[in-house]
Design a protein around this motif. Structure first.
Motif, mmCIF file in Angstrom:
data_model
loop_
_atom_site.group_PDB
_atom_site.id
_atom_site.type_symbol
_atom_site.label_atom_id
_atom_site.label_comp_id
_atom_site.label_asym_id
_atom_site.label_seq_id
_atom_site.Cartn_x
_atom_site.Cartn_y
_atom_site.Cartn_z
ATOM 1 N N GLY A 1 0.818 -1.212 0.000
ATOM 2 C CA GLY A 1 0.000 0.000 0.000
ATOM 3 C C GLY A 1 0.850 1.260 0.000
ATOM 4 N N VAL A 2 1.872 1.264 0.815
ATOM 5 C CA VAL A 2 2.773 2.414 0.883
ATOM 6 C C VAL A 2 3.483 2.594 -0.453
ATOM 7 N N LEU B 1 1.038 12.969 -0.094
ATOM 8 C CA LEU B 1 0.855 11.603 0.404
ATOM 9 C C LEU B 1 -0.359 11.505 1.325
ATOM 10 N N GLN B 2 -0.645 12.548 2.082
ATOM 11 C CA GLN B 2 -1.852 12.539 2.914
ATOM 12 C C GLN B 2 -3.096 12.463 2.039
ATOM 13 N N LEU B 3 -3.115 13.245 0.963
ATOM 14 C CA LEU B 3 -4.257 13.209 0.041
ATOM 15 C C LEU B 3 -4.394 11.843 -0.622
ATOM 16 N N ARG B 4 -3.293 11.331 -1.129
ATOM 17 C CA ARG B 4 -3.337 10.019 -1.801
ATOM 18 C C ARG B 4 -3.746 8.904 -0.832
ATOM 19 N N SER B 5 -3.269 8.981 0.382
ATOM 20 C CA SER B 5 -3.631 7.970 1.387
ATOM 21 C C SER B 5 -5.112 8.048 1.716
ATOM 22 N N SER B 6 -5.632 9.254 1.812
ATOM 23 C CA SER B 6 -7.057 9.438 2.087
ATOM 24 C C SER B 6 -7.900 8.833 0.975
#
Length: 99
Positions: free
Chosen positions: A46-47, A72-77
């Motif tokens: 996932g990372v 990365l926060q946006l993509r993770s969300s």
């Protein structure tokens, strides 16, 4: 076979590491046999997928650490299907601070 000083030093360092970190070491066989997660491959995958979309070498963009963190926060969300919930919190924060 003779034991070299280098080998003895490495063996000593390993035993010292095990003794100092005994409480943190995972018994993978016990976890596997009891049906618990015993590998981090799903998390690592996932990372990798979140990070690699932007940071593979074929992309020429250069990012600083702060910008990368935000992306990365946006993509993770998005990847974790939390976008609607996260966006609701952001809107609430914006409206509260704009008033």
């Amino acid at each position: 076979m003779l034991v070299t000083t280098e080998f003895a030093d490495k063996a000593h360092d390993l035993l010292k590491y095990i003794a100092n970190n005994k409480g943190y070491l995972v018994n993978y066989e016990l976890r596997r046999s009891s049906g618990q997660t015993y590998t981090s491959s799903a998390i690592e995958s996932g990372v990798e997928s979140v990070i690699n979309k932007r940071f593979k070498k074929k992309h020429k963009a250069q990012w600083n650490r702060e910008s990368a963190h935000k992306v990365l926060q946006l993509r993770s969300s998005l990847a974790s299907n939390q976008w609607a919930q996260d966006w609701k919190l952001v809107k609430q924060y914006i409206y509260t601070n704009a008033a």
